[in-house]
Design a protein around this motif. Sequence first.
Motif, PDB file in Angstrom:
ATOM      1  N   UNK A  29       0.897  -1.106   0.036  1.00 43.53           N
ATOM      2  CA  UNK A  29      -0.168  -0.258  -0.080  1.00 43.53           C
ATOM      3  C   UNK A  29       0.708   1.248   0.029  1.00 43.53           C
ATOM      4  N   UNK A  30       1.912   1.296   0.763  1.00 43.45           N
ATOM      5  CA  UNK A  30       2.693   2.535   0.991  1.00 43.45           C
ATOM      6  C   UNK A  30       3.550   2.501  -0.432  1.00 43.45           C
ATOM      7  N   UNK A  31       4.159   1.600  -0.971  1.00 40.76           N
ATOM      8  CA  UNK A  31       4.656   1.638  -2.166  1.00 40.76           C
ATOM      9  C   UNK A  31       3.763   2.389  -3.166  1.00 40.76           C
ATOM     10  N   UNK A  32       2.798   1.734  -3.419  1.00 40.05           N
ATOM     11  CA  UNK A  32       1.632   2.183  -4.375  1.00 40.05           C
ATOM     12  C   UNK A  32       1.450   3.923  -4.257  1.00 40.05           C
ATOM     13  N   UNK A  33       1.151   4.129  -2.798  1.00 42.68           N
ATOM     14  CA  UNK A  33       0.965   5.568  -2.718  1.00 42.68           C
ATOM     15  C   UNK A  33       1.965   6.524  -3.024  1.00 42.68           C
ATOM     16  N   UNK A  34       3.362   5.854  -2.741  1.00 40.22           N
ATOM     17  CA  UNK A  34       4.555   6.580  -2.991  1.00 40.22           C
ATOM     18  C   UNK A  34       4.836   6.891  -4.573  1.00 40.22           C
ATOM     19  N   UNK A  35       4.299   5.985  -5.349  1.00 40.74           N
ATOM     20  CA  UNK A  35       4.392   5.926  -6.678  1.00 40.74           C
ATOM     21  C   UNK A  35       3.230   7.096  -7.288  1.00 40.74           C
ATOM     22  N   UNK A  36       2.191   6.964  -6.609  1.00 43.46           N
ATOM     23  CA  UNK A  36       1.133   7.849  -6.800  1.00 43.46           C
ATOM     24  C   UNK A  36       1.313   9.288  -6.680  1.00 43.46           C
ATOM     25  N   UNK A  37       2.135   9.374  -5.450  1.00 46.36           N
ATOM     26  CA  UNK A  37       2.635  11.097  -5.184  1.00 46.36           C
ATOM     27  C   UNK A  37       3.518  11.442  -6.249  1.00 46.36           C
ATOM     28  N   UNK A  38       4.391  10.520  -6.793  1.00 47.78           N
ATOM     29  CA  UNK A  38       5.315  10.838  -7.852  1.00 47.78           C
ATOM     30  C   UNK A  38       4.499  11.107  -9.006  1.00 47.78           C
ATOM     31  N   UNK A  39       3.733  10.477  -9.544  1.00 47.11           N
ATOM     32  CA  UNK A  39       2.739  10.731 -10.715  1.00 47.11           C
ATOM     33  C   UNK A  39       2.008  11.943 -10.623  1.00 47.11           C
ATOM     34  N   UNK A  40       1.451  12.044  -9.510  1.00 48.73           N
ATOM     35  CA  UNK A  40       0.621  13.249  -8.988  1.00 48.73           C
ATOM     36  C   UNK A  40       1.419  14.547  -9.118  1.00 48.73           C
ATOM     37  N   UNK A  41       2.522  14.598  -8.324  1.00 46.54           N
ATOM     38  CA  UNK A  41       3.603  15.775  -8.588  1.00 46.54           C
ATOM     39  C   UNK A  41       3.922  16.264  -9.994  1.00 46.54           C
ATOM     40  N   UNK A  77      -9.979   8.276  -2.327  1.00 49.59           N
ATOM     41  CA  UNK A  77     -10.525   7.561  -3.561  1.00 49.59           C
ATOM     42  C   UNK A  77     -11.371   8.698  -4.341  1.00 49.59           C
ATOM     43  N   UNK A  78     -12.308   9.077  -3.804  1.00 47.35           N
ATOM     44  CA  UNK A  78     -13.442   9.947  -4.518  1.00 47.35           C
ATOM     45  C   UNK A  78     -12.615  11.232  -4.951  1.00 47.35           C
ATOM     46  N   UNK A  79     -12.086  11.844  -4.325  1.00 45.21           N
ATOM     47  CA  UNK A  79     -11.311  13.164  -4.991  1.00 45.21           C
ATOM     48  C   UNK A  79     -10.189  12.834  -5.965  1.00 45.21           C
ATOM     49  N   UNK A  80      -9.498  11.646  -5.992  1.00 45.41           N
ATOM     50  CA  UNK A  80      -8.564  11.273  -6.916  1.00 45.41           C
ATOM     51  C   UNK A  80      -9.470  10.921  -8.139  1.00 45.41           C
ATOM     52  N   UNK A  81     -10.592  10.175  -7.984  1.00 49.07           N
ATOM     53  CA  UNK A  81     -11.149   9.937  -9.150  1.00 49.07           C
ATOM     54  C   UNK A  81     -12.129  10.907  -9.820  1.00 49.07           C
ATOM     55  N   UNK A  82     -12.316  11.988  -8.944  1.00 58.36           N
ATOM     56  CA  UNK A  82     -13.068  13.141  -9.548  1.00 58.36           C
ATOM     57  C   UNK A  82     -11.891  14.015 -10.533  1.00 58.36           C
ATOM     58  N   UNK A  83     -10.842  14.245  -9.878  1.00 54.21           N
ATOM     59  CA  UNK A  83      -9.842  14.777 -10.418  1.00 54.21           C
ATOM     60  C   UNK A  83      -9.095  14.119 -11.736  1.00 54.21           C
ATOM     61  N   UNK A  84      -9.058  12.824 -11.675  1.00 56.12           N
ATOM     62  CA  UNK A  84      -8.863  11.870 -12.968  1.00 56.12           C
ATOM     63  C   UNK A  84      -9.762  12.565 -14.207  1.00 56.12           C
ATOM     64  N   UNK A 114      -4.714   3.832  -8.945  1.00 57.81           N
ATOM     65  CA  UNK A 114      -5.732   3.887  -8.069  1.00 57.81           C
ATOM     66  C   UNK A 114      -6.260   2.633  -7.997  1.00 57.81           C
ATOM     67  N   UNK A 115      -6.389   1.964  -9.190  1.00 58.53           N
ATOM     68  CA  UNK A 115      -7.180   0.750  -9.237  1.00 58.53           C
ATOM     69  C   UNK A 115      -6.241  -0.494  -8.317  1.00 58.53           C
ATOM     70  N   UNK A 116      -4.856  -0.113  -8.336  1.00 59.68           N
ATOM     71  CA  UNK A 116      -3.999  -1.340  -7.627  1.00 59.68           C
ATOM     72  C   UNK A 116      -4.254  -0.964  -6.153  1.00 59.68           C
ATOM     73  N   UNK A 117      -4.250   0.327  -5.865  1.00 57.13           N
ATOM     74  CA  UNK A 117      -4.492   0.542  -4.416  1.00 57.13           C
ATOM     75  C   UNK A 117      -5.753  -0.015  -3.721  1.00 57.13           C
ATOM     76  N   UNK A 118      -6.802   0.188  -4.559  1.00 62.41           N
ATOM     77  CA  UNK A 118      -8.044  -0.399  -3.995  1.00 62.41           C
ATOM     78  C   UNK A 118      -7.789  -1.870  -3.726  1.00 62.41           C
ATOM     79  N   UNK A 119      -7.221  -2.642  -4.799  1.00 63.35           N
ATOM     80  CA  UNK A 119      -6.965  -3.876  -4.682  1.00 63.35           C
ATOM     81  C   UNK A 119      -6.194  -4.322  -3.408  1.00 63.35           C
ATOM     82  N   UNK A 120      -4.983  -3.814  -3.397  1.00 60.82           N
ATOM     83  CA  UNK A 120      -4.091  -4.096  -2.346  1.00 60.82           C
ATOM     84  C   UNK A 120      -4.855  -3.560  -0.822  1.00 60.82           C
ATOM     85  N   UNK A 121      -5.363  -2.402  -0.875  1.00 63.31           N
ATOM     86  CA  UNK A 121      -5.938  -2.011   0.383  1.00 63.31           C
ATOM     87  C   UNK A 121      -7.173  -2.971   0.811  1.00 63.31           C
TER      88      UNK A 121
END
Length: 145
Positions: A29-41, A77-84, A114-121
Amino acid sequence: MPIIVALLGFTLLFSIYIYNQIKPRKANITKTIDRMEVVSRERKQLILGYHNSNEVSPLAEVAMQLKKTSTDRFQSFNKEEALIDEINLAAPQISDKPLSTQIQRLNEEQKQLLRKLRTTSGEYNRFIASPANKMVASLFGFKTF
């Protein structure tokens, strides 16, 4: 006396085993969130850069939302989906096609993460929800995601 020692030994081994099952799930979960942070930035920098250099920008609304968020970390999840979804609507309207393609690529990568984060979480939450695992998880400070 030997029965008590055996039960304590079993409890200790069981706790260590469960801990070693929970820890990699939490790390995923942490690894996926860290990657999401890089992509988001990276996506945020591209959008804000384009918005600042163009007076009339199809990304104006998205840029305002990105300016409001103080962090690039995953928040919900909701904020990120809306932004996407908003970026998917606005990005094709950009006149700079290579930039538009890059933003759409980053947006698609974020969607997959985000899909991967849903699955792993979900897997992590189900694992720590069983009564015995829940006890060990709370003992070591693991909480549901």
